[in-house]
Design a protein around this motif. Structure first.
Motif: not given
Length: 81
Positions: A45-51, A60-70
């Motif tokens: 669900a989290l990955i779908n929200m990020i997507d 893959s980049s979007a997931l890394r950027l999300f973690v960096l932002g958090e």
């Protein structure tokens, strides 16, 4: 000093009804799992929200950027030791 290698692993995930794969370092994947747990969400669900919110063509980049932002905003759950 020893160097710890954080391997990049390819993981299969489902986005909507599509199966795809992402390549993420273990630390990023573990951080995503911890963020999802802290928000009481399944990881998918989290990955779908990020997507849905991503501004880059590479998930893959979007997931890394999300973690960096958090991390930058101080919203990462405490690290488990």
């Amino acid at each position: 000093m020893s160097i710890v290698r954080n391997s990049i692993r390819k993981r299969t995930i489902i986005i909507g009804r599509h199966v795809t794969s992402v390549s993420l370092e273990d630390d990023f994947y573990n951080a995503l799992k911890e963020i999802a747990a802290a928000r009481h969400l399944p990881l998918f669900a989290l990955i779908n929200m990020i997507d849905a919110d991503r501004r880059t063509s590479n998930l893959s980049s979007a997931l890394r950027l999300f973690v960096l932002g958090e991390a930058r905003n101080g919203r990462l759950p405490p690290a488990r030791t």
